[in-house]
Design an enzyme around this catalytic site. Structure first.
Site, PDB file in Angstrom:
ATOM      1  CG  HIS A 188      25.746  17.715  84.553  1.00  0.00           C
ATOM      2  ND1 HIS A 188      26.906  17.097  84.328  1.00  0.00           N
ATOM      3  CD2 HIS A 188      25.961  18.627  85.122  1.00  0.00           C
ATOM      4  CE1 HIS A 188      27.746  18.135  84.723  1.00  0.00           C
ATOM      5  NE2 HIS A 188      27.128  19.038  85.503  1.00  0.00           N
TER       6      HIS A 188
ATOM      7  CG  ASP B  67      26.542  19.271  89.116  1.00  0.00           C
ATOM      8  OD1 ASP B  67      27.463  19.394  88.423  1.00  0.00           O
ATOM      9  OD2 ASP B  67      25.503  20.104  89.001  1.00  0.00           O
TER      10      ASP B  67
ATOM     11  CG  ASP C 225      27.948  22.306  84.221  1.00  0.00           C
ATOM     12  OD1 ASP C 225      27.729  23.158  83.596  1.00  0.00           O
ATOM     13  OD2 ASP C 225      27.601  22.376  85.463  1.00  0.00           O
TER      14      ASP C 225
ATOM     15  CG  HIS D 279      31.844  20.796  87.243  1.00  0.00           C
ATOM     16  ND1 HIS D 279      31.721  19.364  86.842  1.00  0.00           N
ATOM     17  CD2 HIS D 279      30.697  21.355  86.989  1.00  0.00           C
ATOM     18  CE1 HIS D 279      30.562  19.230  86.579  1.00  0.00           C
ATOM     19  NE2 HIS D 279      29.959  20.394  86.934  1.00  0.00           N
TER      20      HIS D 279
HETATM   21 ZN   LIG Z   1      27.575  20.378  86.477  1.00  0.00          ZN
END
Ligand SMILES: [Zn+2]
Ligand SMILES: *[C@@H]1O[C@H](CO)[C@@H](O)[C@H](O)[C@H]1NC(C)=O
Ligand SMILES: *[C@@H]1O[C@H](CO)[C@@H](O)[C@H](O)[C@H]1NC(C)=O
Length: 986
Positions: free
Chosen positions: A53, A55, A177, A427
């Site tokens: 994951h 970001d 997420d 996000h």
């Molecule tokens: Zn995230």
């Protein structure tokens, strides 16, 4: 179906060293569902999904994450992850990996050698490396506007299709997420052609109920207007967020024991590992419905040294499956979300139907993630304006032709702003949940993008207006700063309107004269008014401008085009409007009347003079005292994510406001001062049907050591009976009810924070007679806590971190505002009969998102310059919104047309409407049109999706009626249709 390699073969390949595919051989293309490993009927199949994951900015900037810079903040380097994963995938053809964020993949791909690119392409063609979601980023769902989400998805998916063709097309949407899930996102994903959707975070009470009822997998019907199954999306809630089961994390960042499988060495643990794994698998199977379960084997920025993960996963699969010889009924396999989804689809079950959304999200009784709806309000506004700027830039790139990219003002582009906007949807970007230096980086990218667009816009308008006079942009008009208008005696204003219908727009410019003449493109004089700049505005701009006055007039701009106003200083014209320092009684134009309580200076009523309706309306400012975590119920403080007031009763900023009033024919305004850090202008322009509340809040004082969350509250005589309404990502409306969730019995533990919802573009309250709609200029949080009341959170300043990883209190300041950020914005109030309210708030909402772009030239317009232009043959019908007009390739443009009303929302507009593609534009010849899916990565006629049956047992509906002809496009309520047009400039 592809044959499965038995796990032992996998192991032998490993032992043989690096596996490589034969050179010169035409690669087999067995990507997609065909490339899934076979599963075993009648066993419990455990789909192990290796994933990372990543970001697109959070504790570090997107580029720092890519390079692995600033590992002192967080150890994370995406380039190494992709290097390492590709290397490990090559070692064993059974292995699988999914990649999600195209912003990162794109950065990496461009730096690879042609040989490496071929290798990766083969991995994709064989389904060993699979893209899921595939947008530029994994967007936030609460604070993003649908238009920007569609754009960022389109950009990521286009890169994947351009690079890998159909094998690069993600089948599954993957939002593991984001902190709560918006119905409009599900609707968009369905229309982008995804077969299913998985996410990780769901309210803890909702999850508990769903586990018992086995409803963690469901069918989400994400539109109340679109005909099923258009917006139906199969939705799965992952078992453990997006993390591996406890004890099975084999990343270099984890401490779980590796599989020690040499019986001759010490600490042989295979039996222990397998037994623990079987126990977890069997217990997980109890809360899901099929013989298939999924486990996410990865987490934040994992797989930087992928060997650790894969070596242990190879062994896990081998040893778990070896137990089958002893009667074990568990079969583990390398898989992907789409392979798992395919098995759920094959199960041929019927699924629980959901029609509401997944907001708000709480992960414990006092932990509601409703603060980020408002966090970083300045960034949220900047992102929203940037979306408007990007649409203008895109449109003018098409309308001006190639010269817009390389013209008299140099090279401009829309690409820089597209990318900046795309990362801003992440996000932890527009959500406001990043560290301060990362928020600054997002804003810097937007500013750089807008600079490139300004060159493009200048070139394009030069071409369209036949004048290459230097064009000046004034980005700080909201604080009354524009060096040209402050000093010039004669200048002209070009007003570009990106909407497909005419707009009248109040222009307000900083000036130092007291009297001006304004004339329109035809040379006719236009009503205008000079008013004194307010003390608040002068304080707010802090030496960045010196205008003592502001010139106000209404600009009327044609659809998808511009008009030009000429402004000249008059020597002895009338003086500036008087500012009266007295208690106001009322302000009024021909449509609206707002009254004030002379004793307090507050609003006291609002009337719509056309419909003859009046409501009592008191509006004031309050602040919640943010919890510092020292609390008997829980130690959760308020922070960037979490909203947790210490008390349910907010503090009044002031019972009364000091007021000044200006009443002229052009505009009327009441300036209210509540405290040194809260002021407001209540404003009514001559021809406006909405009352404007321009609020200015900050710097929030905190010498009292109290974190503050500032709201404005509208208390009305409307009988709301605990209901209120909010939009989803700026589109469809959802009903909200106090202390209530449509799909489970809520135990309310936070009476304020647990009743907050995202207000993306509007919220309303209503009863049988009256509807009061508030249109916002950015995403904010809001709620209706008392009967007749609607509150919107405007600004937050907090002293503690909320322990969700960001590790900074949300306490914004800047070089210009070292004492704390001051934020200015506006709310537009519309009072209507409920049955006609959408007719007013739909266009108002679009106008707020796609505001005109003003540019200035010094002196009079050049002789021979074209002062007015529209690219349309006629304004589009009121129900139709021009969502996208952007250059795609040479000679091809992307067009999205949207029906902006819901079904049954408007008596006049909630019906199908047809437009003729060749009769839209006056300056573009449309030579061909092909329809695409919403994200423009698949031809509409090639789009097929899995069909899922809801438990309601209904049959799929009849096929939608076709268009009247090839050029005539019918839009039904809430439909968006996407076309690639082959065009020539006329
Ligand atoms: Zn995230
Ligand atoms: C799926 O279930 C339905 C109803 O139970 C049945 O009619 C149909 O044949 C099944 N389809 C498959 C492919 O098994
Ligand atoms: C996707 O890529 C393929 C292969 O390059 C191309 O043929 C197809 O037209 C593209 N699809 C779209 C919708 O652009």
């Amino acid at each position: 179906m592809a044959a499965v390699s038995p796990p032992l073969a996998a192991l032998s390949l490993l032992l043989c060293g690096v596996w490589s595919f034969p050179l010169g051989q035409e690669p087999a293309r067995t990507c997609g569902y065909e490339s899934c490993h076979a599963t075993k009927p009648n066993l419990l199949n455990v789909h192990l999904v290796p994933h990372t994951h990543d970001d697109v900015g959070w504790l570090k900037t997107v580029d720092q994450y890519y390079y692995g810079d600033r590992n002192d903040i967080q150890h994370a380097g995406v380039q190494y992850i992709l290097d390492s994963v590709v290397d490990q995938l090559l070692k064993n053809p059974d292995r699988r990996f999914i990649y999600v964020e195209t912003a990162f993949f794109y950065r990496w791909w461009r730096r690879q050698s042609p040989g490496m690119q071929r290798t990766v392409k083969q991995l994709v063609d064989e389904g060993r490396l699979e893209f899921v979601n595939g947008g530029w980023c994994m967007s936030d769902e609460a604070t993003t506007h649908y238009s920007a989400v569609i754009d960022q998805m389109t950009m990521g998916l286009r890169f994947l299709n351009d690079t890998f063709g159909s094998c690069g097309r993600p089948r599954v949407a993957w939002h593991i997420d984001p902190f709560g899930h918006a119905r409009e996102h599900a609707s968009m994903f369905a229309q982008m052609g995804y077969d299913g959707f998985f996410f990780g975070r769901v309210d803890y009470q909702d999850r508990a109920r769903r586990r018992v009822a086995r409803e963690q997998e469901l069918l989400w019907r994400a539109s109340s207007s679109l005909t099923p199954p258009t917006a139906d999306l199969f939705t799965g809630i992952l078992p453990n967020g997006y993390n591996p089961p406890e004890g099975f994390c084999w990343d270099q960042s984890c401490d779980d024991p590796p599989i020690r499988d040499d019986p001759e060495l010490e600490d042989y643990n295979v039996d222990d590992v397998v037994t623990r794994f079987l126990a977890i698998a069997n217990s997980q199977a109890k809360v899901y419905r099929t013989d298939h379960i999924v486990m996410t084997m990865g987490s934040d920025f994992q797989y930087e040294n992928a060997n650790l993960w894969y070596k242990n996963l190879d062994k896990l699969i081998r040893y778990v499956n070896a137990r089958q010889a002893n009667g074990s009924r568990v079969n583990a396999l390398y898989s992907t979300p789409s392979c798992y989804l395919q098995e759920l689809h094959r199960a041929n079950l019927t699924w629980a139907l959901k029609t509401d959304d997944f907001f708000p999200y709480a992960d414990d009784a006092h932990d509601f993630w409703t603060g980020y709806f408002t966090s970083r309000p300045a960034l949220k506004r900047y992102e929203r304006i940037s979306n408007g700027n990007l649409q203008t830039c895109n449109q003018l790139e098409v309308l001006g032709g190639p010269i817009s990219r390389n013209g008299p003002f140099g090279k401009g582009d829309s690409q820089t702003l597209k990318k900046a906007m795309a990362v801003a949807q992440h996000h932890d970007a527009v959500s406001g949940t990043e560290k301060q230096h990362v928020a600054n980086d997002y804003a810097r990218r937007l500013a750089a993008g807008w600079q490139r667009c300004q060159v493009l816009v200048s070139n394009s308008i030069a071409a369209l207006s036949n004048s290459s006079a230097e064009r000046i942009f004034c980005d700080n008009l909201n604080i009354s700063v524009c060096p040209l208008t402050e000093s010039s005696r004669k200048f002209s204003v070009n007003v570009y309107n990106p909407l497909a219908r005419p707009v009248t727009w109040p222009v307000r410019l900083p000036v130092n004269g007291t009297s001006y003449q304004v004339s329109d493109a035809e040379g006719r004089s236009v009503d205008c008014q000079v008013v004194a700049a307010s003390a608040e505005t002068r304080a707010l701009r802090r030496n960045r401008g010196f205008a003592i006055n502001e010139l106000v007039f209404q600009a009327a701009a044609p659809p998808l085009g511009f008009t030009t106003y000429s402004v000249s200083l008059l020597q002895d014209g009338p003086p500036a409007a008087a500012v009266r320092r007295r208690a106001p009684a009322a302000i009024q134009n021909k449509f609206l009347r707002a009254t004030f309580d002379p004793a307090t200076g507050l609003l006291s009523s609002l009337s719509n003079l056309e419909t003859k309706q009046t409501i009592k309306l008191t509006q004031n400012f309050y602040w919640y005292n943010a919890s510092d975590g020292n609390n008997s119920h829980s130690d959760q403080p308020s922070g960037a994510y979490i909203f947790r007031p210490n008390s349910s009763t907010p503090f009044l900023v002031s019972r009364t406001a000091e007021t000044e009033i200006i009443q002229t024919a052009v505009l009327q305004e009441v300036r209210q001062r509540f405290s040194p850090w809260v002021s407001q202008v209540v404003r009514l322009h001559a021809d406006s049907r909405a009352l404007e509340l321009e609020w200015t809040v900050g710097p929030l004082p905190f010498s009292d050591d109290l974190g503050k969350e500032v709201i404005t509250r509208l208390d009305t005589s409307i009988n709301t009976a605990e209901y209120f309404y909010t939009d989803s990502n700026g589109r469809e409306i959802l009903q909200r009810r106090k202390d209530f969730r449509p799909t489970w019995t809520l135990r309310q533990s936070e009476p304020i924070a647990g009743n907050y919802y995202p207000v993306n573009s509007r919220a309303f309250i209503k009863d049988d007679e009256d509807q009061l709609t508030v249109v916002t200029d950015r995403s904010q949080g809001g709620g209706s806590i008392h009967n007749g009341s609607l509150e919107i959170m405007l600004h937050r300043r907090l002293l503690y971190d909320d322990v969700r990883g960001v590790a900074e209190p949300l306490n914004e300041s800047s070089a210009i505002f070292p004492d704390g950020l001051v934020v200015r914005g506006r709310l537009l109030l519309s009072l209507q009969r409920p049955a006609a309210a959408a007719d007013a708030h739909r266009p108002l909402g679009q106008r707020e998102v796609l505001q005109p772009t003003l540019t200035f030239t010094d002196g009079a317009p050049a002789p021979g310059a074209r002062l007015e232009f529209s690219a349309l043959q006629a304004a589009l019908p009121p129900a139709v919104h021009l969502l996208t007009l952007q250059q795609w390739d040479d000679g091809a443009v992307l067009l999205r047309l949207e029906h902006q009303f819901q079904s049954r929302e408007s008596k006049v507009h909630s019906r199908p409407v047809t437009v003729h593609l060749q009769k839209l534009f006056s300056t573009l010849e449309v030579l061909g049109a092909s329809e695409l899916n919403l994200s423009a990565n698949q031809w509409k006629d090639e789009m097929t999706r899995f069909h899922w049956t809801p438990q309601t047992g209904e049959k799929p509906l009849l096929k939608r009626a076709g268009d009247p002809s090839a050029w005539e496009v019918t839009l039904r309520p809430m439909e968006i249709r996407t076309f690639l047009l082959k065009v020539e400039l006329r």
